[in-house]
Every structure is written in C-alpha cells, then in structure tokens.
Design a protein around this motif. Sequence first.
Motif, PDB file in Angstrom:
ATOM      1  N   GLY A 277      51.877 -59.296 -17.671  1.00 25.05           N
ATOM      2  CA  GLY A 277      51.572 -59.874 -18.964  1.00 25.05           C
ATOM      3  C   GLY A 277      51.940 -59.032 -20.157  1.00 25.05           C
ATOM      4  O   GLY A 277      51.647 -59.405 -21.299  1.00 25.05           O
ATOM      5  N   GLN A 278      52.609 -57.893 -19.935  1.00 24.80           N
ATOM      6  CA  GLN A 278      52.966 -57.005 -21.039  1.00 24.80           C
ATOM      7  C   GLN A 278      54.482 -56.842 -21.132  1.00 24.80           C
ATOM      8  O   GLN A 278      55.207 -57.095 -20.165  1.00 24.80           O
ATOM      9  N   THR A 279      54.940 -56.426 -22.310  1.00 25.16           N
ATOM     10  CA  THR A 279      56.358 -56.107 -22.511  1.00 25.16           C
ATOM     11  C   THR A 279      56.512 -54.609 -22.568  1.00 25.16           C
ATOM     12  O   THR A 279      55.875 -53.935 -23.389  1.00 25.16           O
ATOM     13  N   ASN A 280      57.318 -54.086 -21.685  1.00 25.90           N
ATOM     14  CA  ASN A 280      57.563 -52.648 -21.645  1.00 25.90           C
ATOM     15  C   ASN A 280      58.846 -52.346 -22.404  1.00 25.90           C
ATOM     16  O   ASN A 280      59.911 -52.870 -22.077  1.00 25.90           O
ATOM     17  N   GLN A 281      58.739 -51.510 -23.440  1.00 25.29           N
ATOM     18  CA  GLN A 281      59.883 -51.139 -24.268  1.00 25.29           C
ATOM     19  C   GLN A 281      60.499 -49.847 -23.729  1.00 25.29           C
ATOM     20  O   GLN A 281      59.792 -48.847 -23.558  1.00 25.29           O
ATOM     21  N   VAL A 282      61.792 -49.875 -23.477  1.00 28.88           N
ATOM     22  CA  VAL A 282      62.490 -48.704 -22.948  1.00 28.88           C
ATOM     23  C   VAL A 282      63.713 -48.429 -23.811  1.00 28.88           C
ATOM     24  O   VAL A 282      64.516 -49.340 -24.066  1.00 28.88           O
ATOM     25  N   THR A 283      63.843 -47.179 -24.250  1.00 29.06           N
ATOM     26  CA  THR A 283      65.049 -46.761 -24.977  1.00 29.06           C
ATOM     27  C   THR A 283      65.772 -45.713 -24.147  1.00 29.06           C
ATOM     28  O   THR A 283      65.186 -44.695 -23.770  1.00 29.06           O
ATOM     29  N   ILE A 284      67.035 -45.992 -23.856  1.00 32.35           N
ATOM     30  CA  ILE A 284      67.873 -45.044 -23.118  1.00 32.35           C
ATOM     31  C   ILE A 284      68.832 -44.409 -24.115  1.00 32.35           C
ATOM     32  O   ILE A 284      69.636 -45.104 -24.746  1.00 32.35           O
ATOM     33  N   ALA A 285      68.732 -43.107 -24.280  1.00 30.27           N
ATOM     34  CA  ALA A 285      69.629 -42.372 -25.176  1.00 30.27           C
ATOM     35  C   ALA A 285      70.680 -41.674 -24.328  1.00 30.27           C
ATOM     36  O   ALA A 285      70.405 -40.653 -23.691  1.00 30.27           O
ATOM     37  N   LEU A 286      71.867 -42.237 -24.279  1.00 34.93           N
ATOM     38  CA  LEU A 286      72.942 -41.670 -23.470  1.00 34.93           C
ATOM     39  C   LEU A 286      73.564 -40.477 -24.189  1.00 34.93           C
ATOM     40  O   LEU A 286      74.028 -40.597 -25.330  1.00 34.93           O
ATOM     41  N   GLN A 287      73.584 -39.351 -23.509  1.00 36.09           N
ATOM     42  CA  GLN A 287      74.116 -38.109 -24.071  1.00 36.09           C
ATOM     43  C   GLN A 287      75.604 -37.993 -23.755  1.00 36.09           C
ATOM     44  O   GLN A 287      76.033 -38.228 -22.633  1.00 36.09           O
ATOM     45  N   ARG A 288      76.361 -37.620 -24.762  1.00 40.41           N
ATOM     46  CA  ARG A 288      77.779 -37.369 -24.526  1.00 40.41           C
ATOM     47  C   ARG A 288      77.965 -36.034 -23.818  1.00 40.41           C
ATOM     48  O   ARG A 288      77.328 -35.045 -24.163  1.00 40.41           O
TER      49      ARG A 288
END
Length: 747
Positions: A277-288
């Motif tokens: 019942g929840q929304t999980n927020q995920v941010t992926i920061a791709l490193q060069r």
Amino acid sequence: MAASLLIADQDVRLSAHGTEARRAVVLSWKRPHITRVLGANRSELGLNGSKAPDQMVTVAGQSCLFGDLFAFDVDDRYAFDIDEPVDVTVTYAPERTQPFTVAWDKNGGDGFGMSDAITPEPGATLRKATVRLDRARFAGLGISRTDLAVGARGGIALCDITIARSGSTKPAAATGRIHIEVKDARTGELVPARLGLYDATGRTPLPSDQALLVHRYADETRLLWVAQRLLWPSAQRQAFYVNGEYESQVPAGSYELVATRGPEYRLFKGTVDVKPGQTNQVTIALQRYIDQPSRGWYSGDTHLHLMRDQTQDLAVWGQVAAEDVHVGNLLEMGNIVTTHFRQPAWGKAGRFVRDGHLIASGQEDPRTTQRGHTIHHNLQKPVHLPPEDFFSYHKVFEASHIQGGVSGYAHMGQIFNGRRGLALDVPFDLVDFIEVLQGGRLGVDNWYPYLNLGFRISPAAGSDYPYFGPSLPGVERYYVKLDGRFDPDAWYASFKAGHVFVTNGPMVDFTVNGQGMGQEIRVPSGTRLQIAASAQLNPDIDKLGRLDLIVQGDVVATGRADGGDRIELRKELTADHSMWIAVRASGEREIPPQGQVQGLGAIAHTAPIYVVVDGRPFWKTEAVADLVRTERQMLQDLINGPVDPMGDLEAWETVNVLAPQWERQRYLLRPRVEQADAKYQDILKRATAARSSSGRARVETLGLVAIAGIALLIVRGRRRKDVDSAPRPQAESRIGDLSSRPSSGQQ
C-alpha cells in the motif's frame, strides 16, 4: 508421405514495423491449450533452428509436423505469467526424429529454461516423452509472443503435444508501488538506463508500460534477456529500459535492483523494500568512471537493426541512449529479394538527435553468402540493387561515396565469405572500414593484410542487435574523435578520416610525434618516432591486463597494469621504413580464438597512425608476395566457387533466386576481378622492385664499408711496417712502458 504444410500466413507481418526477418510461419496445427504453432528458425528462448521449411507427414494414420524448430503460444486463459512446474508431453515418431530439446519462458536466471537433450527411443512407431518445465512463466517472451519451443538439429516428427499445469502458482500478494529515478551523479539530470528488478526468488515483475517498448525483430517487448557473455552484475539476467523514470505496482517484498549505462559509468546494484500500500521512492545516482565526450571522443554502434515508424521514435532513441551510445546506426537489411528493418527517412531527415544522442538511417545491403555483408552509413537515400545486378557490390559503394556515405564490410569480413568481397572491393579504394569487433571477438585476420598491402582501412565495431546472442546496443562500440562539440556531420567525417578506436570496455589513447589515430606522418629516414599510448578500464568490467604496441601486425612493446586500472606506455622507434602503428588493450580475462564466446573478454584496438618515410608506401614489404597470393586466390574462389543458397541468412526468401542469379552474374564480374587481380600484381611488382632497390642500396653500402675497411687495413699495415723498421728500445724500457699503461678494462 510428406506434403507441404498448410500455412496461415506465409509472410508474417506481426507489427507495423515491416516484414519478419526471421523464419516465422504460422502453421495450421491446433492442440488443446495452444492458440498458435510456428515453424521458426529462432525461438528467442535460447533454442535455434535452421532455414529448412516445415512439412506435414503422416505416421500411423496421424498427422505430424516435421521440422527442426516449433514454437507454441499457450492460451493466456489457461496460463499467463505463472510461476510453477508444468509438464509437457511430446509424442514423436522415433524413426524420423533426432535428439530434441524443449525450451520455455522461465522465471529467474536467464529468463528461459532448456531441457537436456532427449534421445529418441526406438522400437515403436510413436513414443511419448514428458518434460517438467521448472518455474514456467508463459508470459509470451518467446518469438512472436510464444511461450515454449521444441527443437531438434536434423528434425523431429512431432505428432502431439500436451500441457499440464501443476497449479502451484501462489496467489498475488499485497502490492506496493516503486518509483525509480535514474540520474547522472555529476549533473543531477535524469538519464536513460538499463534496469533489472528481481524479487527474493529471482523473478522479475512484468514491466509496466513506463518501461520502453523496444523492438526485437518484429516483436515488441519490454523485457529482454541479457546474454551470458554480456556484462551484468546479477545472476538474474532479464532487464528492461527506462527513459530516466520508472514506476510500477509490484508485489510487496525485498528486491534486488540493478542499473547500468555503458562502459563509461560504474554499475549500480542495491536492495529496495516495497511495503504494501505504499510507494517506495528510489533514486539511483550513476557515477561516471570516465567522461569520453569531455576528451572529444563520442561513441557509436555501427550495426543496429531497430525499426522505426517515424524518425523521432523515442523508444528506439531511448534504447540507444540507455546504453550511452552517441550514434546509433539503424540499418535496413537487404537481401536479393527484399528489405527488412526499414527506416522512415534518410539523410538529415532520417536523423533524430536528443541530449547528444543520435539515431540515423543506414543500410546493411548488399548481403549474400557468396561475398559477404556490407554496411553503408550517412546515406542521403538507400541503394538497393535489383536481383539481376545484386552481386555488383561496387555500384553500391560508389553510390554511397557520391552521397558522402561511409562504407565497409560487416562481421570482421569473415562470415558469409566476406573475405572474398573484400578482395574484390579493397583494391579500388572503396572500403572505408571493416567491422572488426563483434560478438565478443576482435577479428584482425582480414584487416591487417590490407593494411600491410598499403590500404588505409579503419576499424569499426557494432553489436548487430538483435543477433549475436542476442546482443544489446553498444556492447561493442567505436569511439570517434571530434575537435569541438558533438555534430553528426563532423562525426561521420572524422570516422571516415580514421580518427577512431573500437572497444567493448577499455578506453585507449595513442599518438606518434603528437599525431593521433588515422593521421599520416611524413618523415625522412632516420627520424625518431616518439610513441605515447595509454589505456584504462572500468573495474566493473574487468581488471586491465595489457597494452600492446603493434607495428605492421607485430607486437613490438607491451605495458602491463599490474593490478591497476591504467597503463602508460612510452616507446621510441626509428623510422627506417614506412609503416602503420596501432595499439591494442585487453583485460585480464582471455577469450579463446575459437569456440563459442561464454564471457566478456575486454578488448580495444585503435586505428593506425601511418608513418610514410621518404614518400614510400607503408607495405610490409617482406610479406607482400604471400599477401598478394592470398588475395588472388580469394578472387578465384569468388568467381569460380559455387554459391551456397542455404547459407544465406534469409534462405527461405532467397533460395530460389540466389543460385540462378549468381550463375548469370559471375560472368559479368570477371572483368572486375581481372582488374582487381592486375592491381594486386602491380603492388607486388612495385614492392619487389622497392625491395630489390633497397637490397642494392644495402649491398652498395656494404661494399663501400668493405672498401673503407680494406683501405684502413692497408693504412694500418703500412704503419705497422714503419714501426717494425724503427730502432727497438731496451727490453727493460719496454716492460716499464707496458706496466705503466692502463688495463684493457680501464680504457
């Protein structure tokens, strides 16, 4: 008795993107819980067949299919997106059946399962074999949205097939939502990427419609499998593409999350928990790991088969950009009968550039099994020869160059007898490049000989998506150097000029006396050549192994990484003859020269730098005789060898046209072959004369040295005679004089 099979639709058009480039024939053969049966040459489930047509045979009064690969679409009302064991029972005729295998759409792992080979059991007219399909999914991920396949090299007489579910798929659990953003860590901007999302059992929830709908031949799919030889940091090998953001409703639980964006970025692998019942927020920061564009290097894939309905196709663009390929060459694929993977427009009208990533129309055409496959980029319009002129490849090369195109040979010049085509087209200076890196292998055996004969041909690299594994865009790529900002016209011009290197991971740089790849350096004999080369490799791909300096095909110096991710190599050579110089970098994992490629072997190779000494060609003079002999033999093999109609990639389309047309056209090519032969003989004549002249010069030099030596001996003899005739001192004085001189070690 065999008979032609009833066919529902011989020319299967399964989408709006053109005809099917695979053999995919819908057959009139129905069974319970199966809505469609296809005769095919590929299953897209790890099992492939041949190009031979299917037949209907009668065995013990029963109508049976005979062929080497059949694909089955299970009725979605019976089973769709399940996760359970399923029993498949195959009834076959042993006398007409070779060992066969069952493949299926499967949860976890590679995304498909394959049974052990089943050896036919003799002694009866019909036999049954039951195979348990572990973790069957049946979500339509096979060819043309099929779910399982049965194949036998040499053929199977398939008389019946039944499917029985175990019914153990668990009811849907409570769900939550996951919202993923993929960003470039340095800029903070959203970027396209390749994602993997796996629950605790390895199962990938079917992607939502926010995943890109990509093309695989005539299929449209959101979920692809990542072949074992390709870089992927998970044991689960199904993936999907996103254009920066992705949201989906999934069963609650813990998930493995993977993201990649080509060799310039570090990969991401983490865990995310989705609560009901929840929304999980995920941010992926791709490193060069490295920023090649900041150095002026922009990547391309020479060989993509992705169809477009319109030029600005965001899904196709997104798949190319997600692999961080700056130039995706989308190739129409022509054979002697038709063209597949058609493009909507050409020239600048066929280009779509966004955020520094370009997709553009090109062609792989002409293509035959007799003289190889050719590639042509940057065309203003396609050039497709009629059947009665199809073997005259030079007409396409010439038309391409008139248009400002860049043209070359595919598949390392090896597959489909490409070496023959090269032998005929190279001496007319028509070939700009050879696709030397593909399918996990670097193939230089058909490139180096032409460099050693004095021809300037650049390397190129392409994935040939969706073939080779299947591969994925940008797995093999080439980097082209620009002096300014990214510009498509400048990029193609720089590629044609040879400012390029190929790679599937290592990044290389290389200069001779400050000049870069593709440049020509004109110097007098005796000039010192200062060579600087470097390589580095993203450690997520492999450890860097070695960096080789290559002169006319021979390794003359090697640098080793010794555990680091970079190598610097410096070398000084003396320019006593003309030559080509290049560098090659590789990772620690070695790929054997033969056999199937099972894993990624990181490799890169630069275009040559050409050193011209006193205006002489950069032949490998001592090898020219053998090289010319080989080229002349290739010309004879081309003109005299019989065509293999079933060797053509789309033989089911071309088999009745290829052989008769070759018999007519081989005679038309004879004058062209004779001209090419004369050009090779001229090279041999000039190289032999140059070698003789060089030999005479050496003899003359040695003669002068010998004369000078004799004169010196005469002078020394006269001096000795004068000394011997002079009065001798006392013995004591002689001894004293000798004892006062330094020893030979001190002189």
